[in-house]
Motif scaffolding. Structure first.
Motif, short mmCIF file in Angstrom:
data_model
loop_
_atom_site.label_atom_id
_atom_site.label_comp_id
_atom_site.label_asym_id
_atom_site.label_seq_id
_atom_site.Cartn_x
_atom_site.Cartn_y
_atom_site.Cartn_z
N ASP A 42 -106.67 6.02 -54.04
CA ASP A 42 -107.30 7.28 -53.63
C ASP A 42 -107.68 7.33 -52.16
OD1 ASP A 42 -107.06 8.45 -56.16
OD2 ASP A 42 -108.98 7.64 -56.82
N GLN A 43 -107.07 6.50 -51.35
CA GLN A 43 -107.32 6.55 -49.92
C GLN A 43 -106.31 7.50 -49.30
OE1 GLN A 43 -107.19 2.39 -48.78
NE2 GLN A 43 -109.40 2.24 -49.05
N PRO A 44 -106.78 8.53 -48.58
CA PRO A 44 -105.87 9.52 -48.00
C PRO A 44 -105.00 8.93 -46.91
CG PRO A 44 -108.13 9.91 -47.29
CD PRO A 44 -108.18 8.78 -48.27
N ILE A 45 -103.71 9.28 -46.99
CA ILE A 45 -102.76 8.83 -45.97
C ILE A 45 -102.07 10.01 -45.30
CG2 ILE A 45 -102.37 6.57 -47.01
CD1 ILE A 45 -99.76 7.72 -48.19
N GLY A 46 -102.33 11.21 -45.80
CA GLY A 46 -101.73 12.41 -45.23
C GLY A 46 -102.14 13.63 -46.02
N ILE A 47 -101.58 14.74 -45.62
CA ILE A 47 -101.82 15.99 -46.32
C ILE A 47 -100.53 16.79 -46.24
CG2 ILE A 47 -102.75 17.23 -44.31
CD1 ILE A 47 -104.82 18.46 -46.35
N PRO A 101 -109.93 17.70 -45.79
CA PRO A 101 -110.29 16.75 -46.83
C PRO A 101 -111.70 16.23 -46.56
CG PRO A 101 -108.16 16.21 -45.84
CD PRO A 101 -108.79 17.26 -44.99
N VAL A 102 -112.42 15.98 -47.62
CA VAL A 102 -113.77 15.42 -47.52
C VAL A 102 -113.66 13.97 -47.98
CG1 VAL A 102 -116.17 15.64 -48.22
CG2 VAL A 102 -114.74 17.70 -48.03
N ILE A 103 -113.99 13.05 -47.07
CA ILE A 103 -113.80 11.62 -47.30
C ILE A 103 -115.16 10.92 -47.32
CG2 ILE A 103 -112.66 9.53 -46.45
CD1 ILE A 103 -110.54 11.63 -46.72
N GLU A 104 -115.32 10.06 -48.32
CA GLU A 104 -116.53 9.25 -48.41
C GLU A 104 -116.13 7.83 -48.79
OE1 GLU A 104 -120.97 10.12 -49.92
OE2 GLU A 104 -119.45 10.40 -51.46
N GLY A 106 -113.98 5.94 -47.50
CA GLY A 106 -112.54 5.77 -47.43
C GLY A 106 -111.76 6.46 -48.52
N LYS A 107 -112.44 7.17 -49.42
CA LYS A 107 -111.75 7.85 -50.53
C LYS A 107 -112.00 9.35 -50.46
CE LYS A 107 -111.79 3.85 -53.38
NZ LYS A 107 -111.33 3.37 -54.62
N ILE A 108 -111.02 10.09 -50.94
CA ILE A 108 -111.15 11.54 -50.93
C ILE A 108 -112.04 11.97 -52.10
CG2 ILE A 108 -109.03 11.95 -52.24
CD1 ILE A 108 -108.75 14.34 -50.08
N VAL A 109 -113.04 12.80 -51.78
CA VAL A 109 -113.99 13.26 -52.81
C VAL A 109 -114.00 14.78 -52.94
CG1 VAL A 109 -115.47 11.23 -52.65
CG2 VAL A 109 -115.94 13.21 -51.19
#
Length: 142
Positions: A42-47, A101-104, A106-109
């Motif tokens: 669940d770590q964002p790498i792109g959109i 994206p909202v990241i907390e 290192g993970k997208i929340v």
């Protein structure tokens, strides 16, 4: 008011090997214009946005079975849940994006959109200003 107060916290994230068609269908089903791309943790790498699909996929002639990692935007602009909505609107305008994206940790929340900011009457001016900045062409129109 912080982003956590207005963000959407039920989100779908695509894996990088998902097909363009699969993600486009999910966008239609969810009625959204962007989907974050995350690794297995669940770590964002792109959109990937509907615009990416058209400009980098369709126009470039990629096969619909190509993976989203071939056309996604890799430079993610994001915020945390504790980011103030004024700051989120500023970031959107400055980067000419409609969704963050909202990241907390290192993970997208979640995701926050210009529409999320606009529904709160207090922030109509900030959302309007951000939208104005987003809508300003980055290069001259032909």
């Amino acid at each position: 008011m912080n982003v956590r107060d207005v963000m959407t916290n039920k989100i779908y994230a695509a894996l990088p090997n998902a097909s363009i068609t699969e993600v486009a269908k999910k966008m239609k089903e969810l009625n959204v214009g962007s989907i974050p791309v995350c690794d297995n943790q669940d770590q964002p790498i792109g959109i990937i946005t509907d615009r990416d699909i058209v400009l980098r996929g369709v126009v470039e002639g990629l096969d619909n079975t190509s993976s989203v990692s071939d056309i996604m935007s890799k430079g993610i602009v994001s915020v945390t849940p504790d980011t103030h909505v004024h700051e989120a609107a500023r970031i959107m305008g400055e980067n000419q994006v409609r969704r963050l994206p909202v990241i907390e940790n290192g993970k997208i929340v979640g995701m926050v959109s210009i529409g999320d900011l606009a529904v709160t009457n207090i922030y109509e001016n900030e959302a309007g200003e951000a939208l104005s900045n987003i809508s300003t062409p980055s290069r001259p129109m032909i």
